[in-house]
Enzyme design. Sequence first.
Site, short mmCIF file in Angstrom:
data_model
loop_
_atom_site.label_atom_id
_atom_site.label_comp_id
_atom_site.label_asym_id
_atom_site.label_seq_id
_atom_site.Cartn_x
_atom_site.Cartn_y
_atom_site.Cartn_z
N THR A 175 0.91 -1.13 0.00
CA THR A 175 0.00 0.00 0.00
C THR A 175 0.94 1.18 0.00
O THR A 175 2.15 1.02 0.17
CB THR A 175 -0.87 -0.04 1.29
OG1 THR A 175 -1.74 -1.17 1.25
CG2 THR A 175 -1.73 1.21 1.47
N GLU A 183 -7.85 -7.18 -3.15
CA GLU A 183 -8.50 -6.59 -1.98
C GLU A 183 -9.66 -7.45 -1.47
O GLU A 183 -10.15 -7.25 -0.35
CB GLU A 183 -9.01 -5.20 -2.36
CG GLU A 183 -8.83 -4.15 -1.31
CD GLU A 183 -7.41 -3.62 -1.19
OE1 GLU A 183 -6.82 -3.84 -0.13
OE2 GLU A 183 -6.91 -2.98 -2.12
#
Length: 560
Positions: A371, A410
Amino acid sequence: MTLTRRLCLIIVALAWALPAGAKPSRPVAEAGIATAHPLATQAGEEIMAAGGNAFDAAVAISAALAVVEPFASGLGGGAFWLLHEAKGGRQTFVDAREVAPGAATRDMYLDELGKPRPGATLDGALAAGIPGQPAGLAYLAKRYGRLPLKKSLAPAIRYAEDGVEVTRGMELGLRFRAGAARNSPALAALYLPGGKALVAGDVVRYPDLARTLRRIAADGRDGFYRGPVAEQLVDGVRAGGGIWTLDDLARYEVIERQPIRASYRGMTIVSAPPPSAGGIALANVFQILSGYELGRLAPADRKHLTIEAMRRAYRDRAIYLGDPAFVSMPLDRLLSPYYADGQRISILMDRATPSIQLSGILPEPVAGTNTTHFSVLDRAGNRVAGTLSINTWFGSAFMPPGTGVILNNEMDDFSIKTGVPNGFDLIGTDANSIAPGKRMLSSMSPTFLESDRGVAILGTPGGSRIISMVLLAALAWSDGADAAAMVALKRYHHQYFPDVVAYEDGAFTPDEKAALEAKGHKLEPSERSYGNMQVVTWDRATGRVAAASDPRGGGDVTIY
Ligand code: GLY
């Protein structure tokens, strides 16, 4: 003249005033940017120098990160941007989180015996949610920017066409994900030419990604969610065993939300609302800690209480939190000081509370992280804290041919079955179960801190550890730490289950370790340091702007 320097750079800024909370701002004399990659910082600077505001810079930085750090975030993923508008002091949260495809089902990752299928939420096209970042870029530019997308996407397009050097971080990520990447010919062609993974110093060019970015620059969100790019995405995903449809892409919507606000000893914390757990968990921890005079306690006792507060906040994350469109969450209760009073009663000064003794859920036995975060302050006082993700290293390690877009994984952030830990060892309940169109619960926590002292803009990657990292940095800022100290801070983390305190070397002194172990905490050294925090601060008394990039990463800051 602009200055760009690695790590921390502090310049005395001729700042006039900057607001705390929702009070209107007056301009500051200098802008500050901190990102995880020098070229992303340069993209933000270039766009501000061309007349863009912090929001245009956020678009440019987010798109640049998709090119220079494609293993961490990108067009195939999602993003949260926390915004502060100088004029009027309005604060808002732009949610461009991925959603589950329309054909997703609650048990789609379980086998016929109800057991999780290994790797199914992590590798390949079926692991990908419908991306939100491209829609978010178009939304930010249209609603908040001054410049057209064509202008703010230009640096990213240039980087993609000219090529970008593989960093050491990317090399490590590639080694970690090479096995999965081999199953995606388009990804393998880029990063494993001739079957051999690229290494630091190699240069990668991204012509397909440049073309996709150009389509977005020309047509806004439709350049990605409709037309040729959408068709390539859906064809590629379906050929790879995924379930996306053109309708899923066309229906994707960005949502603006009210940020969560909490206070702690004169400091206001503004952070991410659900579908992130960040703001609620931070608010809860600060409510619990408000009942103690931490400054008067021995360091080991301070850390003990912080760990106990983390344990309780992460328990509530596991049990209650999910996408607000799908679950009713007891937010009033979780945010109430009376609730924190009750939690405090259950905390003993001399003993750790085993997580199993807190009513809740039990994890079933099970398995990197990626991320990115950036922080921006412009000269008018506009601010952006942006955290962007495709989830773990190289996301699903799947690239639909012709798009240049690495898809997220995700879907792993959903709870695929109560008690089954995800890639970050987080557990959950039905509140975060899979449903079509639902946003998976996140820990991404772009955050503002505001007090008489000034303002801090911060955030970090790190999966489940994001919340505890932001918490420790916020506590440090409240105790007077500057941007450089916040990013360098040694970290520790507890997330309810597993019932261990993970810590970086140096987070505890030998005496603190002994004291915490004597209270019953199980301390587990982290295999390596973690996080890549980016902080920009403005100090009200001195007018100084500071920016710092985590020494653990290869980021860069600028002040000009
Ligand atoms: N993908 C990590 C998070 O959103 O928490």
